[in-house]
Design a protein around this motif. Structure first.
Motif, PDB file in Angstrom:
ATOM      1  N   GLY A  25       0.423  -1.390   0.274  1.00  8.03           N
ATOM      2  CA  GLY A  25      -0.235  -0.200  -0.329  1.00  8.03           C
ATOM      3  C   GLY A  25       1.059   1.206  -0.318  1.00  8.03           C
ATOM      4  O   GLY A  25       0.440   2.538  -0.099  1.00  8.03           O
ATOM      5  N   GLY A  26       1.729   1.336   0.356  1.00  5.76           N
ATOM      6  CA  GLY A  26       2.982   2.185   0.009  1.00  5.76           C
ATOM      7  C   GLY A  26       3.703   3.223  -0.770  1.00  5.76           C
ATOM      8  O   GLY A  26       4.510   2.447  -1.194  1.00  5.76           O
ATOM      9  N   CYS A  27       3.147   3.846  -1.204  1.00  6.45           N
ATOM     10  CA  CYS A  27       3.817   4.459  -2.283  1.00  6.45           C
ATOM     11  C   CYS A  27       3.706   6.122  -2.615  1.00  6.45           C
ATOM     12  O   CYS A  27       3.170   6.606  -1.582  1.00  6.45           O
ATOM     13  N   ALA A  28       3.193   6.907  -3.150  1.00  8.02           N
ATOM     14  CA  ALA A  28       3.217   8.185  -3.515  1.00  8.02           C
ATOM     15  C   ALA A  28       1.449   8.449  -2.774  1.00  8.02           C
ATOM     16  O   ALA A  28       1.292  10.587  -2.527  1.00  8.02           O
ATOM     17  N   TYR A  29       0.903   7.719  -2.925  1.00  8.46           N
ATOM     18  CA  TYR A  29      -0.750   8.701  -2.803  1.00  8.46           C
ATOM     19  C   TYR A  29      -1.280   9.018  -1.346  1.00  8.46           C
ATOM     20  O   TYR A  29      -0.361   8.445  -0.566  1.00  8.46           O
ATOM     21  N   GLY A  30      -1.571   9.849  -1.148  1.00  4.63           N
ATOM     22  CA  GLY A  30      -1.490  10.539  -0.034  1.00  4.63           C
ATOM     23  C   GLY A  30      -3.404  10.632   0.143  1.00  4.63           C
ATOM     24  O   GLY A  30      -3.113  11.143   1.440  1.00  4.63           O
ATOM     25  N   GLN A  31      -4.208   9.835  -0.550  1.00  2.63           N
ATOM     26  CA  GLN A  31      -5.255  10.010  -0.242  1.00  2.63           C
ATOM     27  C   GLN A  31      -5.801   8.381  -1.604  1.00  2.63           C
ATOM     28  O   GLN A  31      -4.762   7.976  -2.426  1.00  2.63           O
ATOM     29  N   PRO A  32      -6.775   7.377  -1.107  1.00  7.04           N
ATOM     30  CA  PRO A  32      -7.097   6.302  -2.155  1.00  7.04           C
ATOM     31  C   PRO A  32      -7.310   6.829  -3.144  1.00  7.04           C
ATOM     32  O   PRO A  32      -8.205   7.568  -3.183  1.00  7.04           O
ATOM     33  N   ARG A  33      -7.105   6.197  -4.408  1.00  2.86           N
ATOM     34  CA  ARG A  33      -8.007   6.636  -5.065  1.00  2.86           C
ATOM     35  C   ARG A  33      -9.219   5.643  -5.871  1.00  2.86           C
ATOM     36  O   ARG A  33     -10.303   6.337  -6.218  1.00  2.86           O
ATOM     37  N   SER A  34      -9.235   4.608  -4.991  1.00  2.00           N
ATOM     38  CA  SER A  34     -10.428   3.938  -4.436  1.00  2.00           C
ATOM     39  C   SER A  34     -10.599   3.522  -3.151  1.00  2.00           C
ATOM     40  O   SER A  34      -9.375   2.555  -3.564  1.00  2.00           O
ATOM     41  N   TRP A  35     -11.782   3.659  -2.484  1.00  5.56           N
ATOM     42  CA  TRP A  35     -11.632   2.515  -1.036  1.00  5.56           C
ATOM     43  C   TRP A  35     -11.800   1.568  -1.502  1.00  5.56           C
ATOM     44  O   TRP A  35     -11.561   0.748  -0.560  1.00  5.56           O
ATOM     45  N   PHE A  36     -12.470   0.895  -2.633  1.00  8.51           N
ATOM     46  CA  PHE A  36     -12.788  -0.374  -3.309  1.00  8.51           C
ATOM     47  C   PHE A  36     -12.564  -0.633  -4.153  1.00  8.51           C
ATOM     48  O   PHE A  36     -11.832  -0.648  -5.086  1.00  8.51           O
ATOM     49  N   ALA A  37     -11.874  -2.312  -3.748  1.00 16.41           N
ATOM     50  CA  ALA A  37     -11.273  -2.643  -5.441  1.00 16.41           C
ATOM     51  C   ALA A  37     -11.843  -2.945  -6.125  1.00 16.41           C
ATOM     52  O   ALA A  37     -13.174  -3.236  -6.376  1.00 16.41           O
ATOM     53  N   PRO A  38     -11.374  -2.679  -7.381  1.00 19.19           N
ATOM     54  CA  PRO A  38      -9.836  -2.699  -7.924  1.00 19.19           C
ATOM     55  C   PRO A  38      -9.397  -1.091  -6.921  1.00 19.19           C
ATOM     56  O   PRO A  38     -10.151  -0.069  -7.337  1.00 19.19           O
ATOM     57  N   TYR A  39      -8.355  -1.231  -6.986  1.00 16.22           N
ATOM     58  CA  TYR A  39      -7.647  -0.436  -5.178  1.00 16.22           C
ATOM     59  C   TYR A  39      -6.199   0.997  -6.519  1.00 16.22           C
ATOM     60  O   TYR A  39      -6.628   1.891  -6.621  1.00 16.22           O
ATOM     61  N   HIS A  40      -6.736   0.491  -7.891  1.00 14.77           N
ATOM     62  CA  HIS A  40      -5.199   1.030  -8.465  1.00 14.77           C
ATOM     63  C   HIS A  40      -4.133   1.522  -8.383  1.00 14.77           C
ATOM     64  O   HIS A  40      -3.577   2.959  -7.976  1.00 14.77           O
ATOM     65  N   ASN A  41      -3.262   0.758  -7.073  1.00 15.85           N
ATOM     66  CA  ASN A  41      -2.524   0.673  -6.572  1.00 15.85           C
ATOM     67  C   ASN A  41      -1.040   0.414  -6.841  1.00 15.85           C
ATOM     68  O   ASN A  41      -1.609  -1.222  -6.406  1.00 15.85           O
ATOM     69  N   GLY A  42      -0.230  -0.023  -6.926  1.00 16.76           N
ATOM     70  CA  GLY A  42       0.636  -0.106  -7.637  1.00 16.76           C
ATOM     71  C   GLY A  42       1.584  -1.180  -6.870  1.00 16.76           C
ATOM     72  O   GLY A  42       2.198  -2.343  -6.539  1.00 16.76           O
ATOM     73  N   THR A  43       1.587  -1.690  -4.969  1.00 19.26           N
ATOM     74  CA  THR A  43       1.324  -1.759  -4.629  1.00 19.26           C
ATOM     75  C   THR A  43       0.905  -3.018  -3.744  1.00 19.26           C
ATOM     76  O   THR A  43       1.172  -3.718  -2.752  1.00 19.26           O
ATOM     77  N   ILE A  44      -0.252  -2.799  -4.268  1.00 29.54           N
ATOM     78  CA  ILE A  44      -1.600  -3.438  -3.607  1.00 29.54           C
ATOM     79  C   ILE A  44      -1.987  -4.480  -5.055  1.00 29.54           C
ATOM     80  O   ILE A  44      -2.604  -4.133  -5.273  1.00 29.54           O
ATOM     81  N   ALA A  45      -2.112  -6.128  -4.572  1.00 31.14           N
ATOM     82  CA  ALA A  45      -2.830  -6.921  -5.427  1.00 31.14           C
ATOM     83  C   ALA A  45      -4.088  -7.290  -5.245  1.00 31.14           C
ATOM     84  O   ALA A  45      -4.455  -7.531  -4.138  1.00 31.14           O
ATOM     85  N   ASP A  46      -4.962  -6.860  -6.279  1.00 27.66           N
ATOM     86  CA  ASP A  46      -6.406  -6.834  -5.885  1.00 27.66           C
ATOM     87  C   ASP A  46      -6.525  -8.257  -5.822  1.00 27.66           C
ATOM     88  O   ASP A  46      -6.535  -8.461  -6.394  1.00 27.66           O
ATOM     89  N   ARG A  47      -7.843  -8.192  -4.723  1.00 30.41           N
ATOM     90  CA  ARG A  47      -8.113 -10.259  -4.369  1.00 30.41           C
ATOM     91  C   ARG A  47      -9.302  -9.923  -4.802  1.00 30.41           C
ATOM     92  O   ARG A  47      -9.554 -11.131  -5.310  1.00 30.41           O
TER      93      ARG A  47
END
Length: 477
Positions: A196-218
């Motif tokens: 989860g740790g990257c440049a984001y200061g807030q989630p791009r999405s609270w619900f999967a898909p998260y669009h976060n390159g450090t979290i694999a969508d489950r």
């Protein structure tokens, strides 16, 4: 228990009794190795879990079950089993500098990172008409600074980071996956695991898909805070048999305010309270994992927030982005079985830089001497002391956040006295927090000598830290 001594004595027995029959010799060896194993278990340093909420004010945690509008039973559990800090402060009224201060043990002014990392290049906001412009601030955490994770890793800890980092470049919400420069991700600061740790200061999405390159969508629709709690529990389970450190910094309760429908309905349609309950649920997953793995009694657990609430706390002036108490005061509770007496409180002011020396010294290490840390070890308070070896706390926030009343400024806190330096934009002020906790009355005219002495002391600290100052309207980069 001295492990080396046990090993030495064990080999003495083996050597002296070498003429014993093989079975007896084997029994002696097994008994000696059992003693050695017990000694290692006794000497094992505590696990350390550091949970930091995002934008959670101290009034949004129910420690004693007296507020029916808040559902935080796991934080209540922590408070019952640990120590509640009634004067916990963040190092800054916004997130990135506080996070940097926690990791490094250094004040944001000393680091040169004094506001949240911006979402686009450049971080100077113009001041009000005729007022100063913002000071410069770094857009990432420099790699050459200390990190408590590095220190703990050198001491043999498994180290994990889960959640919001916001110290990795000018990306924030504007990138497709939150990744601007992996060189500034948690892995480069001593963390073995990063979810989860990257440049984001807030989630791009609270619900999967998260669009976060450090979290694999489950699974689609999964809620981010629930997922981070699961990841934290998995990390604890995976490292149950060795010393571990977990930094769990959920994105909650940062905007946008969104929560699972069932929790929103449970909270009478209040999505913010639903987010608070979800955050408490993640805390519960951590506590349950510690219990299930037999690690609860040998783990130091900290719960904290990165700045005051974006929804104000009743009784405190202002909110996030302000140098008044509403922007700086945060909830904090610490549990450390065998060290902290359950159900206790502490009214000594503490701050973000204190976690670095506290964690390193709790683990049996010594903080590095290459950079003078701005924090102090909190262990004396855990053991019942009513003071620390420092005489003041300092803040520097040379930035324009005109949604609150006291933004561009620097502050010194001595006991109940708080002096605010407005850098020519806002009038300098002196408050007495004991008689005026809401900071409604400037008493600098009544106590001019105190105000002047505190101003000089604050200015010396700003010079000593090489703090970057606001710019006049005529100055440029």
């Amino acid at each position: 228990m001295n492990v080396r001594g046990i090993i030495k004595d064990a080999f003495k027995v083996i050597i002296q009794d070498a003429a014993m029959k093989p079975v007896l010799l084997l029994c002696a060896c097994v008994a000696s190795l059992t003693s050695i194993g017990s000694a290692f278990a006794a000497d094992r340093p505590p696990n350390i879990v550091f949970i930091m909420a995002d934008d959670l004010g101290p009034g949004w945690v129910d420690y004693d079950g007296s507020n029916p509008d808040l559902n935080t039973p796991n934080l209540q559990r922590l408070a019952n089993e640990g120590m509640t800090f009634t004067k916990a402060y963040a190092a800054a009224p916004v997130c990135s500098p506080t996070r940097a201060a926690c990791i490094t043990g250094l004040a944001p002014a000393r680091i040169g990172l004094t506001t949240h990392v911006p979402g686009k290049a450049g971080n100077e906001r113009p001041g009000p008409k005729g007022g100063p412009r913002e000071a410069d601030s770094l857009n990432h955490l420099p790699l050459d600074l200390p990190s408590y994770a590095r220190e703990l890793k050198l001491l043999g800890y498994a180290t994990g980071f889960i959640g919001k980092w916001h110290l990795a470049g000018e990306g924030s919400i504007g990138t497709p996956d939150g990744i601007v420069n992996r060189d500034y991700h948690p892995e480069r600061f001593g963390f073995d695991v990063n979810v989860g740790g990257c440049a984001y200061g807030q989630p791009r999405s609270w619900f999967a898909p998260y669009h976060n390159g450090t979290i694999a969508d489950r699974k689609p629709g999964e809620y981010l805070t629930d997922r981070l709690g699961d990841e934290a529990a998995a990390f604890i389970n995976d490292h149950r048999d060795r010393p571990f450190h977990l930094t769990l910094w959920p994105y909650s309760v940062h905007t946008p305010i969104k929560a699972p429908r069932d929790l929103v309905a449970k909270n009478g349609g209040d999505a913010y309270r639903a987010m608070v309950e979800s955050l408490d649920g993640a805390v519960g997953k951590v506590l349950d994992a510690l219990e299930a793995t037999g690690n609860a009694d040998r783990t130091l657990v900290v719960f904290y927030s990165d700045n005051g609430g974006h929804i104000p706390t009743e009784g405190l002036a202002d909110k996030k982005a302000s140098l008044l108490e509403g922007g700086l005061r945060v909830p904090m509770v610490v549990r450390w079985p065998g060290v902290i007496e359950p159900g206790t409180t502490c009214a000594v002011p503490v701050t973000s830089m204190d976690f670095f020396p506290t964690f390193v010294q709790a683990s049996g290490g010594v903080p590095p001497e290459t950079v003078p840390l701005d924090g102090v070890d909190l262990a004396p308070l855990f053991r019942g002391a009513n003071r620390l070896e420092r005489d003041a706390l300092y803040w520097h926030f040379p930035h324009n956040r005109m949604e609150v009343s006291h933004y561009m400024g620097s502050v010194i806190l001595e006991d109940e006295w708080k002096f605010y330096l407005g850098h020519g934009l806002i009038k300098n002020k002196l408050f007495n927090l004991q008689t005026d906790p809401g900071e409604t009355r400037d008493v600098s005219a009544e106590f001019p000598d105190r105000a002047e002495r505190m101003r000089h002391k604050l200015e010396r600290w700003l010079a000593e830290t090489s703090a970057k100052m606001p710019k006049s309207p005529r100055q440029t980069r």
